[in-house]
Design a protein around this motif. Structure first.
Motif, PDB file in Angstrom:
ATOM      1  N   LEU A 163      32.237  44.335  34.992  1.00  0.00           N
ATOM      2  CA  LEU A 163      31.454  45.566  35.149  1.00  0.00           C
ATOM      3  C   LEU A 163      30.639  45.920  33.887  1.00  0.00           C
ATOM      4  O   LEU A 163      29.494  46.466  33.887  1.00  0.00           O
ATOM      5  CB  LEU A 163      32.289  46.647  36.039  1.00  0.00           C
TER       6      LEU A 163
ATOM      7  N   SER B  74      27.830  43.445  33.213  1.00  0.00           N
ATOM      8  CA  SER B  74      26.917  43.335  34.652  1.00  0.00           C
ATOM      9  C   SER B  74      25.624  42.398  34.317  1.00  0.00           C
ATOM     10  O   SER B  74      25.242  42.067  35.418  1.00  0.00           O
ATOM     11  CB  SER B  74      27.082  44.299  35.316  1.00  0.00           C
ATOM     12  N   ASP B  75      25.296  42.774  33.244  1.00  0.00           N
ATOM     13  CA  ASP B  75      23.740  41.971  33.222  1.00  0.00           C
ATOM     14  C   ASP B  75      23.772  40.805  32.554  1.00  0.00           C
ATOM     15  O   ASP B  75      22.811  40.247  32.050  1.00  0.00           O
ATOM     16  CB  ASP B  75      23.076  43.118  32.132  1.00  0.00           C
TER      17      ASP B  75
ATOM     18  N   SER C  18      29.111  35.626  37.196  1.00  0.00           N
ATOM     19  CA  SER C  18      28.384  37.005  37.413  1.00  0.00           C
ATOM     20  C   SER C  18      28.563  37.726  38.530  1.00  0.00           C
ATOM     21  O   SER C  18      28.758  36.996  39.654  1.00  0.00           O
ATOM     22  CB  SER C  18      27.137  36.948  36.967  1.00  0.00           C
ATOM     23  N   LEU C  19      28.341  39.101  38.505  1.00  0.00           N
ATOM     24  CA  LEU C  19      28.699  39.789  39.818  1.00  0.00           C
ATOM     25  C   LEU C  19      27.674  39.442  40.762  1.00  0.00           C
ATOM     26  O   LEU C  19      26.101  39.258  40.404  1.00  0.00           O
ATOM     27  CB  LEU C  19      28.493  41.299  39.556  1.00  0.00           C
TER      28      LEU C  19
ATOM     29  N   HIS D 145      26.980  44.690  42.945  1.00  0.00           N
ATOM     30  CA  HIS D 145      26.209  45.484  42.290  1.00  0.00           C
ATOM     31  C   HIS D 145      25.975  46.733  43.402  1.00  0.00           C
ATOM     32  O   HIS D 145      25.876  47.875  42.821  1.00  0.00           O
ATOM     33  CB  HIS D 145      24.993  45.046  41.781  1.00  0.00           C
TER      34      HIS D 145
ATOM     35  N   THR E 192      34.913  53.256  35.989  1.00  0.00           N
ATOM     36  CA  THR E 192      35.214  52.011  36.477  1.00  0.00           C
ATOM     37  C   THR E 192      36.252  52.260  37.458  1.00  0.00           C
ATOM     38  O   THR E 192      36.606  51.743  38.471  1.00  0.00           O
ATOM     39  CB  THR E 192      35.268  50.857  35.695  1.00  0.00           C
TER      40      THR E 192
END
Length: 622
Positions: A519, A522-523, A576-577, A582, A609
């Motif tokens: 998290l 996340s990007d 990745s998420l 998301h 979180t």
């Protein structure tokens, strides 16, 4: 007869040094263990250190003087008469700064029960090691030559010792001119040697301690920290303990000066004060007061003075018709059970059987409207209602271990109570938990749980247990126990791409560090090695848990191409998420901006979180 052998390498004792400290310095100088040195000198190798200070016979003193070439009077200043300690073993206290400055050597005064402060450094003495939290010199140290001086030599294993540096402890500082320091200066002026007379020494010590204990108030202890107050309380326990030498002396002196014939005539005979009250007021053992009164020829009436019970019908009704126990009747009358027994015999009331079978709870019969299993568990037994209540509470938890922890009981106690409950009812009531399958009631156990919810049964249970009735567990307590039991195998919420996000996410606690890292980043994509570096989780654990997240729709993976790293022999996998993760993060927290790194600091993101995860404490081993 040959002359005793002498040591080739010697260390002179310091003035007033303790014998065990001096022997330890000799052993280090000779590069040998303390037990080997004592054996070479012909001294007994005792298990307890204080035996070396109080238990040496006179012939050993003469031999030690020749072996160590000592002048007269030096050895006598390093030991203490055993009469100073009574039946209580002495406790060693120490000043960390003195230990560091003296390279681990210390005075004999630190063994005395009335030595509690260091006047040089104006601080109270410590008693416990900061590492093993025990007294360092209870047992005789062995391999002292292998460890630096001033360290804790308390054994923690067969070949290991604690080894903590006692000189690093913080000083328990006292304000300048504190009453404790003033009293310790007077006590330190008293001479210490083997031929100390106990009564004479106790008289001098009591002259210093009695005014101190009478004048000390809460305001004097208020400036001290908690550790210093505990240190002073330990000293008071040593001095006033009835098994210690000075404690026994103080009691005998108080008895001799207070319990005079005139005192008993004024307080007991004329004033009617019981011996028990006299003992409590003056801090004396009750048996000692009674023995002294008997020695003076005073009549002593054992037990509680009998109370006259004239109403024979009332006693018959309470004992026979209402089947009350003798203890219940005595408590209502404010007397002892022996008084009630004597009146029952005088009135000719037949006694029920002795022991617990005569107690009210044992002989009480329930109405036929109460379910059969409940009657079988309660009638003719003690604590039947308590076992039923604990069974009702325990069946809400996944296993007996979690239930015992909630009830604050030992697991063996709870298991034996349920075994007794099953024997009383005559059948098995629940299936034990196996691996991660929770415990569950049998068909008979489920019927029993349903019967226990009846209002009539609940009223009977409340009347029988009273304040001992434990409340049913809250949902949060059950959830906490379930997460703690399941650990990393707990169920994980599955996210679907086109399904609406769930309102509450179920995420096992071992996954929290991994998901928090994802998290936070996340990007961007991340690899297993990057997760390992950031979280400290082992590689195998990261790989296993991230595969769980991928299978549940939380993350997606991508294999690195040759163009991204042409010289690499192996390609990495990046994670990745997923869009569903998301979306779940955006809708479950306070909004999409809750995890936005441009507005939140890392600490704030971590807190939010945790809110997203609805974190419930559980096992933190990965």
């Amino acid at each position: 007869m040959s002359e005793p052998r002498t040591l080739a390498i010697r260390v002179l004792p310091q003035p007033g040094e303790s014998l065990d400290s001096w022997m330890e310095a000799l052993a280090r100088r000779s590069w040998t263990s303390l037990s080997a040195l004592l054996d070479a000198l012909g001294l007994p190798t005792q298990e307890r250190t204080h035996h070396l200070l109080t238990g040496l016979p006179p012939e050993m003193f003469q031999r030690l003087k020749k072996q160590l070439n000592l002048r007269a009077g030096v050895l006598e200043q390093s030991v203490i008469p055993a009469a100073l300690f009574g039946r209580r073993a002495p406790h060693w206290r120490f000043c960390p700064q003195c230990l560091s400055e003296g390279q681990g050597r210390f005075p004999i005064r630190w063994w005395l029960p009335w030595t509690f402060a260091c006047t040089k450094h104006q601080a109270l003495l410590h008693r416990r090691c900061p590492s093993c939290h025990t007294e360092p010199r209870v047992f005789l140290p062995r391999s002292v030559h292998l460890h630096p001086p001033g360290h804790c030599m308390r054994r923690t294993g067969r070949r290991t010792v604690c080894g903590a540096d006692l000189g690093e402890l913080p000083a328990l500082a006292l304000p300048h001119g504190h009453p404790l320091l003033q009293a310790q200066e007077l006590l330190s002026a008293l001479p210490v040697h083997q031929r100390m007379a106990a009564d004479r020494t106790f008289t001098k010590v009591d002259k210093c301690l009695s005014p101190l204990m009478e004048s000390m108030s809460a305001s004097d202890l208020l400036p001290l920290n908690e550790a210093a107050r505990d240190a002073w309380q330990n000293v008071l326990a040593d001095v006033t303990d009835l098994n210690s030498g000075i404690g026994i002396w103080r009691v005998q002196e108080r008895r001799r000066t207070i319990l005079t014939p005139d005192f008993f005539q004024r307080e007991h005979t004329e004033g009617g004060t019981p011996f028990r009250v006299i003992a409590e007021i003056h801090g004396l053992p009750r048996q000692l007061v009674i023995q002294h009164a008997k020695g003076l020829g005073l009549p002593v009436h054992p037990g509680t003075r009998p109370r006259i019970i004239d109403d024979e019908e009332w006693l018959r009704e309470q004992y026979l018709d209402r089947t009350r126990s003798i203890e219940d009747i005595a408590q209502e009358l404010g007397t002892s059970h022996t008084v009630v027994i004597r009146h029952l015999e005088d009135l000719g009331v037949p006694r029920r059987p002795f022991g617990p079978r005569s107690m009210t709870a044992f002989i009480t019969k329930l109405d036929e409207s109460v379910p059969r299993d409940i009657r079988a568990a309660v009638e003719g037994t003690l604590h039947g209602w308590l076992r039923l209540r604990r069974f009702q509470i325990s069946m809400a938890f996944p296993n007996l271990t979690a239930a015992a922890r909630h009830l604050d009981l030992m697991l063996s106690v709870l298991a034996s109570q349920f075994l007794q409950l099953e024997q009383d009812i005559g059948t098995r009531l629940f299936h034990r938990s196996v691996r991660h399958a929770p415990q569950r009631p049998t068909a008979r156990g489920a019927t029993l749980l349903h019967d226990l919810e009846d209002s009539q049964v609940q009223s009977l249970m409340q009347n029988a247990l009273g304040p001992r009735l434990d409340p049913l567990p809250a949902a949060d307590a059950v959830d906490f126990a379930t997460v703690a039991v399941d650990g990393e195998r707990a169920a994980l919420t599955v996210l679907h791409t086109h399904a609406p996000p769930p309102q509450r996410l179920n995420i096992p606690s071992p996954l929290h560090p991994l998901l928090s890292h994802l998290l936070h980043h996340s990007d961007e994509e991340t690899s297993v090695s990057q997760i390992h570096t950031a979280t400290g989780m082992p590689f195998n654990t990261v790989y296993k848990q991230i595969k769980r997240l991928e299978a549940a729709g939380w993350v997606t993976s991508r294999l690195e191409t040759h163009a991204e790293r042409p010289a690499a022999a192996r390609r990495r996998t990046f994670y990745s998420l997923t869009p569903a993760a998301h979306q779940a993060a955006a809708t479950t927290t306070r909004g999409p901006a809750a995890l936005r790194k441009t507005t939140d600091s890392p600490d704030e993101t971590t807190d939010r979180t945790a809110e997203l995860l609805h974190e419930t404490p559980g096992q933190e081993n990965y």
